[in-house]
Structure formats: structure tokens, C-alpha cells
Write an enzyme that holds these catalytic residues in place. Sequence first.
Site, PDB file in Angstrom:
ATOM      1  N   HIS A 139      91.827 -15.215 118.865  1.00 13.93           N
ATOM      2  CA  HIS A 139      91.148 -14.722 119.957  1.00 13.93           C
ATOM      3  C   HIS A 139      90.430 -15.884 121.073  1.00 13.93           C
ATOM      4  CE1 HIS A 139      89.706 -10.781 117.393  1.00 13.93           C
ATOM      5  NE2 HIS A 139      90.804 -11.249 117.274  1.00 13.93           N
ATOM      6  N   GLU A 145      87.572 -16.363 122.006  1.00 11.88           N
ATOM      7  CA  GLU A 145      86.595 -17.121 121.423  1.00 11.88           C
ATOM      8  C   GLU A 145      86.708 -18.255 120.376  1.00 11.88           C
ATOM      9  OE1 GLU A 145      84.949 -12.590 121.988  1.00 11.88           O
ATOM     10  OE2 GLU A 145      86.960 -13.688 121.311  1.00 11.88           O
ATOM     11  N   CYS A 155      84.459 -12.971 115.774  1.00 11.83           N
ATOM     12  CA  CYS A 155      83.985 -13.889 116.862  1.00 11.83           C
ATOM     13  C   CYS A 155      82.422 -14.089 116.761  1.00 11.83           C
ATOM     14  CB  CYS A 155      84.560 -13.774 118.167  1.00 11.83           C
ATOM     15  SG  CYS A 155      86.573 -13.858 118.187  1.00 11.83           S
ATOM     16  N   CYS A 189      83.966  -9.573 118.728  1.00  5.33           N
ATOM     17  CA  CYS A 189      84.327  -8.713 117.639  1.00  5.33           C
ATOM     18  C   CYS A 189      83.179  -9.309 116.593  1.00  5.33           C
ATOM     19  CB  CYS A 189      85.688  -8.712 117.294  1.00  5.33           C
ATOM     20  SG  CYS A 189      86.239 -10.316 116.508  1.00  5.33           S
TER      21      CYS A 189
END
Length: 177
Positions: free
Chosen positions: A53, A55, A86, A83
Site C-alpha cells: 500500500h 502508506e 495502514c 485501511c
Amino acid sequence: MTDQERFMKEAIRQAKKAEALEEVPIGCVIVYEGKIISRGYNRRNTDKNTLSHAELNAIRKASKKLGDWRLEGCTMYVTLEPCQMCSGALVQSRIDEVVIGCMNSKAGCAGSVMNLLQVEGFNHQVKITQGVLEEECSSMLSDFFKGLREKKKQEKAARKAEQEKLENHQSEKEADK
């Protein structure tokens, strides 16, 4: 243009790198002492990795840059609400603040579905700022998913046409017998 908008613009640039790879366009930057120290964008499909991801990619780079897993004094600018994975990483990294472009009603864990960033029982809470360049972040995602749906619709129509062509060819062969 405010500093928040300037840094979010850079997060949007990162999201566009993801989009160029046909990834969901999510991007982020991490800022320390007024300077961008890391950038990240979504690469899950490209890397074949659930953890890739925006992040997490940015946190990894920021930790390397600062030489510490603790990102105290840092602010993350991200185009889409983090999410649960993260959000957990943000708490664990001790990052001070997350600035969010648009919220994610289906998977967001900075207030939409739940708020993991500010659980009182945790030893760290992350300050949340929402809605910076919200329209630009939101429309980028909407346009991406609209394009994806259109592409799938075209692929389905092409498969159907190919199937009909095959069936017609079979019918003609049988009629010629």
C-alpha cells in the site's frame, strides 16, 4: 496554496504513478521539518504483495531515511483514508498526524468504518485532518473505477461476440454436413 495543499498535490502525483501501472490511484508523502522525506504509491498488483500500500511503502522509506522506526515529528499526506492495516502501521510508527484527501466509506479506519488512529487504550494516537483537496482526490478514484467498469464491460462484450462467432461457425459447419 497552503502547505497542506502543496503536500497533498505531491501525494496526488504519487497516486498518478499508481494509476499509470493500472493500480488503484492512492499516493502519499511523509513530511518532516517542512520537507518531504518519502513518497509512496499503491503497488499491490505490480508487486503481487498485499502489503504494498502507498502508506506502508512511504513509512518504510521514511524510517530508512530517518534511521528509526519511530516517525515522531512526521506528518503523512495521503489521498485516501487509510485501511485497518495502514492505520495500525501509522499508530505503530508513532507518526504525529495524517492528512487525508478523501474518506473511504468501505474500508477507512480513520473515522469512516472505525477509527483505529485514536483508540484511547493504545499508547499512541494520531491527529487526523480530513478533506484536503478532497474533490481532486475523490474524482481521481471515481474516474479510475468508472474506467475499470467500462473496460470490464467492453471485455465482456468482446468475449460474448467471440462466443457468438464460434457458435455461428459451428452451426455453419453442421449445416454443411
